[in-house]
Design a protein around this motif. Structure first.
Motif, PDB file in Angstrom:
ATOM      1  N   ALA A 134       0.829  -1.208   0.000  1.00 31.17           N
ATOM      2  CA  ALA A 134       0.000   0.000   0.000  1.00 31.17           C
ATOM      3  C   ALA A 134       0.862   1.257   0.000  1.00 31.17           C
ATOM      4  O   ALA A 134       0.569   2.221  -0.718  1.00 31.17           O
ATOM      5  CB  ALA A 134      -0.941  -0.014   1.201  1.00 31.17           C
ATOM      6  N   LEU A 135       1.938   1.253   0.774  1.00 29.42           N
ATOM      7  CA  LEU A 135       2.841   2.413   0.787  1.00 29.42           C
ATOM      8  C   LEU A 135       3.515   2.594  -0.572  1.00 29.42           C
ATOM      9  O   LEU A 135       3.692   3.722  -1.037  1.00 29.42           O
ATOM     10  CB  LEU A 135       3.887   2.263   1.893  1.00 29.42           C
ATOM     11  CG  LEU A 135       3.373   2.402   3.327  1.00 29.42           C
ATOM     12  CD1 LEU A 135       4.467   2.061   4.326  1.00 29.42           C
ATOM     13  CD2 LEU A 135       2.825   3.797   3.579  1.00 29.42           C
ATOM     14  N   GLU A 136       3.867   1.507  -1.213  1.00 30.31           N
ATOM     15  CA  GLU A 136       4.466   1.590  -2.549  1.00 30.31           C
ATOM     16  C   GLU A 136       3.467   2.161  -3.544  1.00 30.31           C
ATOM     17  O   GLU A 136       3.820   2.994  -4.388  1.00 30.31           O
ATOM     18  CB  GLU A 136       4.960   0.214  -2.995  1.00 30.31           C
ATOM     19  CG  GLU A 136       5.605   0.202  -4.361  1.00 30.31           C
ATOM     20  CD  GLU A 136       6.828   1.113  -4.483  1.00 30.31           C
ATOM     21  OE1 GLU A 136       7.129   1.519  -5.624  1.00 30.31           O
ATOM     22  OE2 GLU A 136       7.469   1.432  -3.463  1.00 30.31           O
ATOM     23  N   GLU A 137       2.199   1.752  -3.464  1.00 29.53           N
ATOM     24  CA  GLU A 137       1.166   2.305  -4.341  1.00 29.53           C
ATOM     25  C   GLU A 137       0.988   3.800  -4.092  1.00 29.53           C
ATOM     26  O   GLU A 137       0.818   4.570  -5.030  1.00 29.53           O
ATOM     27  CB  GLU A 137      -0.171   1.572  -4.147  1.00 29.53           C
ATOM     28  CG  GLU A 137      -0.214   0.214  -4.772  1.00 29.53           C
ATOM     29  CD  GLU A 137       0.025   0.239  -6.275  1.00 29.53           C
ATOM     30  OE1 GLU A 137      -0.590   1.066  -6.981  1.00 29.53           O
ATOM     31  OE2 GLU A 137       0.840  -0.572  -6.747  1.00 29.53           O
ATOM     32  N   ALA A 138       1.031   4.213  -2.831  1.00 33.48           N
ATOM     33  CA  ALA A 138       0.913   5.633  -2.497  1.00 33.48           C
ATOM     34  C   ALA A 138       2.077   6.423  -3.075  1.00 33.48           C
ATOM     35  O   ALA A 138       1.899   7.519  -3.609  1.00 33.48           O
ATOM     36  CB  ALA A 138       0.845   5.814  -0.986  1.00 33.48           C
ATOM     37  N   ARG A 139       3.283   5.860  -2.975  1.00 34.66           N
ATOM     38  CA  ARG A 139       4.460   6.531  -3.536  1.00 34.66           C
ATOM     39  C   ARG A 139       4.298   6.719  -5.036  1.00 34.66           C
ATOM     40  O   ARG A 139       4.535   7.794  -5.578  1.00 34.66           O
ATOM     41  CB  ARG A 139       5.734   5.738  -3.241  1.00 34.66           C
ATOM     42  CG  ARG A 139       7.011   6.468  -3.679  1.00 34.66           C
ATOM     43  CD  ARG A 139       8.221   5.562  -3.679  1.00 34.66           C
ATOM     44  NE  ARG A 139       8.100   4.441  -4.587  1.00 34.66           N
ATOM     45  CZ  ARG A 139       8.218   4.530  -5.928  1.00 34.66           C
ATOM     46  NH1 ARG A 139       8.434   5.684  -6.498  1.00 34.66           N
ATOM     47  NH2 ARG A 139       8.107   3.460  -6.675  1.00 34.66           N
ATOM     48  N   LYS A 140       3.855   5.677  -5.726  1.00 33.64           N
ATOM     49  CA  LYS A 140       3.656   5.758  -7.181  1.00 33.64           C
ATOM     50  C   LYS A 140       2.571   6.782  -7.526  1.00 33.64           C
ATOM     51  O   LYS A 140       2.736   7.572  -8.452  1.00 33.64           O
ATOM     52  CB  LYS A 140       3.269   4.394  -7.748  1.00 33.64           C
ATOM     53  CG  LYS A 140       4.383   3.386  -7.762  1.00 33.64           C
ATOM     54  CD  LYS A 140       3.875   2.047  -8.276  1.00 33.64           C
ATOM     55  CE  LYS A 140       4.920   0.967  -8.188  1.00 33.64           C
ATOM     56  NZ  LYS A 140       4.387  -0.348  -8.590  1.00 33.64           N
ATOM     57  N   ASP A 141       1.471   6.759  -6.763  1.00 23.78           N
ATOM     58  CA  ASP A 141       0.347   7.655  -7.040  1.00 23.78           C
ATOM     59  C   ASP A 141       0.745   9.114  -6.879  1.00 23.78           C
ATOM     60  O   ASP A 141       0.495   9.934  -7.764  1.00 23.78           O
ATOM     61  CB  ASP A 141      -0.826   7.311  -6.120  1.00 23.78           C
ATOM     62  CG  ASP A 141      -2.038   8.192  -6.386  1.00 23.78           C
ATOM     63  OD1 ASP A 141      -2.374   8.405  -7.570  1.00 23.78           O
ATOM     64  OD2 ASP A 141      -2.659   8.665  -5.410  1.00 23.78           O
TER      65      ASP A 141
END
Length: 148
Positions: A134-141
């Motif tokens: 989830a943190l990786e998705e937030a970083r990408k977003d």
């Protein structure tokens, strides 16, 4: 009762200090994103920090990184609990990015929900196994949003 309240306050203050200490250790991992405006960002899993202490860590990092900066932190304070925080400086909010819009999808991935103000949002969840993803998705977003 007064002694109990005082002891709880001392424990809470000690936890906040420990979280800020951990935050100071991850501050050097800040990276820069954005094309027209360079924004310093930290996205980190802070292990077993409780929600209030995670908020203190995010506030410390936003102050340390200075405007414009974005901070996304997550932790697992217990086996079945996730805490998330997004903190943005005014320079990032002025670009149209809102903390609540960033935190909602990552909270959903972690089996929970949350919200907040444009510059600060908190959330919780019940799927700690999804926190890193989830943190990786937030970083990408947020990186996609800032590189427009």
């Amino acid at each position: 009762m007064g002694e109990l309240r005082a002891a709880r306050n001392e424990v809470s203050a000690a936890r906040a200090k420990a979280a800020i200490y951990k935050a100071s250790a991850v501050a050097n991992r800040a990276f820069t994103v954005g094309t027209s405006k360079k924004i310093r960002m930290v996205v980190e899993c802070m292990e077993d920090i409780d929600a209030d202490s995670l908020k203190s860590a995010a506030e410390y990092l936003v102050d340390f990184l200075q405007d414009p900066a974005a901070v996304i932190l997550g932790s697992c304070p217990s086996e079945e609990k996730v805490s998330l925080v997004v903190a943005l400086t005014p320079g990032v909010v002025d670009l149209g990015i809102k903390a609540g819009e960033i935190i909602k999808p990552i909270a959903k991935l972690c089996g929970g929900g949350g919200g907040g103000r444009p510059n600060f949002a908190q959330a919780g969840g019940k799927k700690p196994e999804n926190l890193v993803g989830a943190l990786e998705e937030a970083r990408k977003d947020i990186t996609r949003q800032l590189e427009k």
